[in-house]
Design a protein around this motif. Structure first.
Motif: not given
Length: 471
Positions: A176-204
């Protein structure tokens, strides 16, 4: 900068964007853009069009269009402008079989249905039950008639629908990095591991989509994030494992030509938030076996191509679904069989009050007009099955709310905004004594729902679960 962004995210973006990083950061000083996707007939005079989405217009930040009776009537769907791009890239045609695999809250499914002109079969799936309910409500509100809403995993769907769809949209759950300007929760829920965790699920999820796509079909993969791990990285891995797929070039009005099949929407370059879109095509066995694989270190990404040998696969193609909905050139048996149910009593009642398609199925106690037989979806949780027409209550039949939002009611009563608000909150309305039986209150020409005129009163049949008092 008034918005506090994660430092690891900023470091990633600086490395990715290079010289345009400062412009990117400056965009966070501006408010997010908002837009609406409109049904035919809405007065949009003097509104600025969203260039890449037909029927879409920007709205002002201070406009409270979600509190207008027209919103409840399905005159428009409120949506972030960049999110409107993916359905336009997939470009489904009327009569095709289309799957929106991660569909909630429904904006992209609605965009797909509009492009399909409510012809063909649209399956909108959402694995999370609460979000699936919102998806179903939005499909109903916007008058979509050719959509089946289900709630299951992509893996379970692909067990049933192998090589079944002409086109598939995978708007993958992301960091949800593209929603950082729009949504506070997108900023607060993000961490450095988020992209890799999401990528595994996206690939499946993308793997499941590939199994459900017909030869010659297309997948549009989209996210609302910036990092290359979830975007180019997922696409690269997918193409490496699927030599029968290629990236395909596409264009959208008002945006740079995506000659390599990949497009990034960045908030400092467009009037919208951040998105990534890739268009993948599955070869039909007659096309040249080559893949274009793309990795991006920045927006002006490095590109490379590799050619692989592959063997043609003989995969069964499915033929046409119910002729009222689907047209296909294939001649073999279809997994989506035509519905055969009929009910003359219910048809006669509906014909007396509304211009509607014939009933061809039953979903629980609800008579429906569906694009295929419900038997096809055995074992899958369904929330909506085509157009819900009427509800069997034993001794009598009631018209369904969806029918009033999708089809022209024969008797209509135009009301003002104040009265519309009363109706939407569930109040009984005082009306002329001459009005009888079933009718639809309308606001600015848009039908709001059902009411039954009895002795100078309109008995309110607006669904209790949808009732609200708008301000």
């Amino acid at each position: 900068m008034s918005i506090e962004l994660p430092s690891a995210f900023l470091n990633n973006m600086k490395a990715q964007l290079g010289k345009s990083y400062d412009d990117f950061i400056a965009s966070y000083e501006k408010p997010p853009f908002k837009a609406m996707l409109c049904r035919f007939g809405l007065n949009v005079q003097d509104r600025q069009a969203v260039p890449w989405a037909s029927g879409a217009y920007y709205i002002l930040d201070e406009e409270k269009l979600g509190s207008d009776p027209l919103h409840e009537a399905g005159a428009y769907y409120l949506q972030e402008p960049s999110a409107m791009a993916a359905p336009q890239v997939l470009t489904p045609n009327p009569g095709e079989t289309v799957l929106d695999l991660c569909a909630a809250p429904g904006g992209k499914s609605i965009g797909l249905a509009f492009l399909m002109q409510n012809k063909g079969l649209l399956v909108a799936n959402e694995i999370h039950p609460t979000r699936a309910k919102v998806l179903s409500q939005n499909i109903e509100r916007m008058g979509i008639t050719n959509c089946i809403v289900c709630s299951t995993s992509p893996e379970k769907l692909c067990d049933i629908f192998e090589s079944a769809f002409d086109k598939i949209l995978v708007d993958a759950p992301c960091s949800g990095e593209g929603m950082f300007r729009k949504l506070e929760e997108a900023r607060t829920q993000w961490n450095e591991d988020s992209p890799m965790q999401c990528a595994i699920r996206q690939g499946k999820i993308l793997e499941s989509a590939a199994k459900m796509l017909k030869p010659g079909g297309k997948i549009c993969y989209s996210t609302c994030t910036f990092n290359t791990v979830e975007n180019e990285g997922v696409i690269d891995d997918f193409l490496h494992n699927h030599p029968d797929f290629n990236l395909e070039a596409f264009s959208l009005k008002g945006l740079p030509h995506a000659k390599h099949g990949i497009m990034r929407l960045l908030p400092h370059e467009i009037d919208g938030e951040g998105h990534f879109i890739a268009l993948l095509k599955k070869r039909d066995g007659l096309e040249e076996c080559s893949n274009s694989v793309h990795t991006h270190d920045n927006v002006e990404a490095n590109k490379y191509e590799e050619t692989r040998n592959c063997t043609d696969k003989c995969i069964e193609k499915f033929s046409h679904i119910n002729d009222n909905y689907i047209k296909s050139s294939s001649t073999s048996d279809s997994i989506f069989t035509a519905p055969t149910y009929s009910n003359q009593k219910a048809d006669k009642f509906i014909e007396s009050i509304c211009h509607a398609p014939k009933i061809n199925g039953i979903f629980g106690n609800t008579y429906v007009s569906a694009p295929c037989s419900i038997d096809t979806f055995e074992g899958i949780k369904l929330l909506r099955f085509g157009l819900h027409i009427a509800n069997d209550r034993g001794k009598y039949i009631l018209p369904d709310h969806a029918l009033a939002l999708a089809c022209v009611v024969k008797n209509r009563l135009e009301i003002d905004r104040e009265t519309a608000i009363k109706y939407l909150s569930g109040e009984t309305l005082n009306i002329d004594n001459s009005l009888k039986d079933w009718l639809s209150p309308t606001y600015k020409g848009y039908q709001l729902g059902w009411g039954k005129a009895v002795n100078g009163q309109l008995k309110n049949h607006y669904p209790k679960g949808l009732r609200k008092y708008l301000i």
